[in-house]
Design a protein around this motif. Structure first.
Motif, PDB file in Angstrom:
ATOM      1  N   PHE A  50       0.844  -1.195  -0.253  1.00 36.15           N
ATOM      2  CA  PHE A  50       0.036  -0.062  -0.140  1.00 36.15           C
ATOM      3  C   PHE A  50       0.793   1.152  -0.033  1.00 36.15           C
ATOM      4  O   PHE A  50       0.514   2.199  -0.749  1.00 36.15           O
ATOM      5  N   LYS A  51       1.980   1.235   0.782  1.00 40.26           N
ATOM      6  CA  LYS A  51       2.986   2.504   0.628  1.00 40.26           C
ATOM      7  C   LYS A  51       3.311   2.707  -0.613  1.00 40.26           C
ATOM      8  O   LYS A  51       3.453   3.832  -1.103  1.00 40.26           O
ATOM      9  N   ARG A  52       3.726   1.699  -1.584  1.00 41.41           N
ATOM     10  CA  ARG A  52       4.125   2.023  -3.072  1.00 41.41           C
ATOM     11  C   ARG A  52       3.067   2.391  -3.840  1.00 41.41           C
ATOM     12  O   ARG A  52       3.496   2.871  -4.993  1.00 41.41           O
ATOM     13  N   SER A  53       2.038   1.843  -3.702  1.00 40.10           N
ATOM     14  CA  SER A  53       0.858   2.095  -4.599  1.00 40.10           C
ATOM     15  C   SER A  53       0.082   3.221  -4.350  1.00 40.10           C
ATOM     16  O   SER A  53      -0.100   4.125  -5.119  1.00 40.10           O
ATOM     17  N   LEU A  54      -0.382   3.335  -3.012  1.00 40.25           N
ATOM     18  CA  LEU A  54      -1.463   4.656  -2.560  1.00 40.25           C
ATOM     19  C   LEU A  54      -0.620   5.784  -2.686  1.00 40.25           C
ATOM     20  O   LEU A  54      -1.126   7.096  -2.555  1.00 40.25           O
ATOM     21  N   GLY A  55       0.716   5.676  -2.227  1.00 42.52           N
ATOM     22  CA  GLY A  55       1.736   6.619  -1.998  1.00 42.52           C
ATOM     23  C   GLY A  55       1.971   7.055  -0.491  1.00 42.52           C
ATOM     24  O   GLY A  55       1.005   6.820   0.416  1.00 42.52           O
ATOM     25  N   ARG A 206       3.746  18.479   0.420  1.00 47.40           N
ATOM     26  CA  ARG A 206       3.917  17.215   0.316  1.00 47.40           C
ATOM     27  C   ARG A 206       2.952  16.482  -0.844  1.00 47.40           C
ATOM     28  O   ARG A 206       3.488  15.475  -1.539  1.00 47.40           O
ATOM     29  N   ASN A 207       1.891  17.001  -0.994  1.00 43.91           N
ATOM     30  CA  ASN A 207       0.886  16.418  -2.180  1.00 43.91           C
ATOM     31  C   ASN A 207       0.117  17.694  -2.496  1.00 43.91           C
ATOM     32  O   ASN A 207      -1.000  17.513  -1.789  1.00 43.91           O
ATOM     33  N   VAL A 208       0.258  18.419  -3.589  1.00 41.41           N
ATOM     34  CA  VAL A 208      -0.637  19.673  -3.364  1.00 41.41           C
ATOM     35  C   VAL A 208      -1.854  19.264  -3.850  1.00 41.41           C
ATOM     36  O   VAL A 208      -3.160  20.181  -3.623  1.00 41.41           O
ATOM     37  N   PHE A 209      -2.200  18.084  -4.585  1.00 40.24           N
ATOM     38  CA  PHE A 209      -3.414  17.755  -5.133  1.00 40.24           C
ATOM     39  C   PHE A 209      -4.443  17.873  -3.771  1.00 40.24           C
ATOM     40  O   PHE A 209      -5.618  17.989  -3.808  1.00 40.24           O
TER      41      PHE A 209
END
Ligand code: HAM
Length: 432
Positions: A50-55, A206-209
């Motif tokens: 999940f860390k690798r896919s969801l971010g 960290r994640n502007v979206f």
């Protein structure tokens, strides 16, 4: 001390189960008509998946993973967590079993519990259930499949009886378009971010979206002031999105383009969508999904077996939220108990005969039951038959002279008549 179910989880009780089963049956029927096969994956997986896919910067991974610890953990055991969603496990299974080698397009669906350590509230649970679909393969890189998968999600909701929901769609474009989009947002917000909360500043970095989903009033005002549009899309990204919309139009599926819709998980590119329902309060998303073309290769450990053109798109619907919507709209499916025959034991000495008769009915496929209350009066047994929704009662008794008496009563009409001791199951079957 009394032990209750953990906070944010719920028991699904027998009188609620019909609504769940009906929703599941509706979904399964539609999955069949759209060519989807069921895939069941474990409820726990390696946390790294999940860390690798969801971010790493997403809320789900950062704050909500429920970790699983074994008392016998081996040194070589990776860390595990309960699955927070179904897409990454499906992709993991797709890669692990090489489904792409055999199939041009794998259409897979799942129904089951997901787990997120959220702060529980109405419509937001720590164990909830999703109905999900994922289409993966070389044949999944096609805009008409985007339209088809959204139509499938919408049609499941319609067939389940939900109304007043809205499909919102957007496109993030290719991975490169998405990066340009993030950069454009950062540039636009650079001068304004100083006035916002620390959380917003952190999200900006960290994640502007994530700012586009912010509930913070000051942040909302800033975001609403942006003219987002589709400028981040390259010509091919825009053409792809156009073909997706044409596909939806062709299928007669109503939608709204929402420039602010970006979705909280990292794996999306191109089409993203969400289905929301008025009247559900803050947690109004019935389901959501999107395209994630890059994820298959990304999770394959750098083994470049797959051509670049492998595509993937999917969605997940939240079952609890669908059931809440149906209830709010007065369309909830009620549980009706049903039993073909209840055998009433007219005298305590006939208990064993009653027990055997019930068994002989069951062997013939007739749903039958009896009272296990010892020597309860006949009246109480009839009440029990009513509670169980019995269509008929068979009354086993003795007349004053000690001779066996046998009758059957239609519980709807109240008409009672004698029953012959020969082939009782056959006689009942003829009445059902
Ligand atoms: P998601 O938006 O995180 O997407 O979840 C999909 C749906 O699951 C939500 O719209 C909501 O109905 C339900 N849901 C999520 N969290 C909770 C919760 N804590 N309590 C109750 N219901 C909840 C995904 O999970 C992606 N895997 C969807 C997807 C599939 N994208 C591509 N393929």
């Amino acid at each position: 001390m009394k032990i209750s179910s953990p906070r944010g989880t719920s028991d699904i009780l027998p009188d609620q189960i019909a609504a769940w089963q009906s929703l599941e049956t509706t979904a399964r029927t539609l999955f069949r008509t759209y060519g989807y096969s069921e895939l069941r994956t474990p409820v726990f997986e390696e946390t790294g998946l999940f860390k690798r896919s969801l971010g790493e910067t997403t809320e789900v991974v950062n704050k909500q993973l429920l970790e699983v610890k074994s008392q016998r953990a081996d040194a070589q055991d990776a860390g595990f967590c309960l699955r927070p969603e179904g897409t990454a496990p499906v992709v993991r299974a797709y890669n692990q079993h090489g489904l792409g080698r055999e199939e041009f397009l794998s259409k897979l669906f799942y129904v089951g519990p997901m787990f997120r350590g959220e702060r529980p509230q109405k419509g937001r649970l720590r164990q909830f259930h999703q109905i999900g679909a994922e289409a993966i393969g070389r044949g999944a890189d096609h805009p008409l499949l985007d339209a088809e998968i959204m139509a499938l999600a919408v049609n499941i909701l319609k067939s389940a009886g939900v109304s007043d929901f809205k499909l919102k769609i957007n496109s993030l474009g290719s991975a490169e378009d998405k990066q340009n989009f993030a950069q454009w947002l950062r540039d636009e917000l650079k001068d304004k971010i100083g006035h916002l909360s620390d959380t917003c500043k952190d999200q900006y970095e960290r994640n502007v979206f994530r700012l586009l989903d912010s509930k913070d009033a000051a942040c909302r005002e800033v975001i609403n002031g942006l003219d987002i549009g589709t400028r981040h899309l390259s010509a091919s990204g825009a053409a792809y999105f156009q073909r997706v919309r044409e596909g939806l139009d062709r299928l007669g599926i109503a939608y709204e383009v929402s420039a602010q819709l970006v979705r909280g998980l990292d794996y999306y590119t191109h089409t993203v969508f969400e289905i929301s329902c008025a009247g559900l309060g803050a947690q109004d998303a019935l389901g959501a999904g999107g395209r994630y073309n890059g994820l298959i290769e990304q999770l394959d450990g750098g083994d470049r077996r797959f051509p670049q053109t492998i595509g993937a798109i999917g969605f997940a619907l939240g079952m609890e939220r669908i059931l809440l919507a149906l209830e709010a709209q007065g369309r909830a499916v009620q549980t009706k108990r049903s039993l073909d025959v209840f055998v009433v034991c007219g005298k305590a000495v006939l208990e064993r005969e009653t027990f055997a008769l019930v068994d002989s009915f069951r062997r013939e496929g007739i749903a039958a039951d009896m009272d296990f209350g010892g020597e309860r009066p006949v009246k109480k047994q009839f009440e029990q038959a009513d509670r169980l929704g019995a269509r008929f009662t068979v009354i086993l008794g003795e007349d004053d002279a000690g001779a066996a008496s046998l009758s059957v009563k239609d519980m709807a009409t109240g008409i009672q008549r004698p029953l012959s001791p020969e082939n009782m199951a056959g006689q009942i079957k003829n009445m059902l």
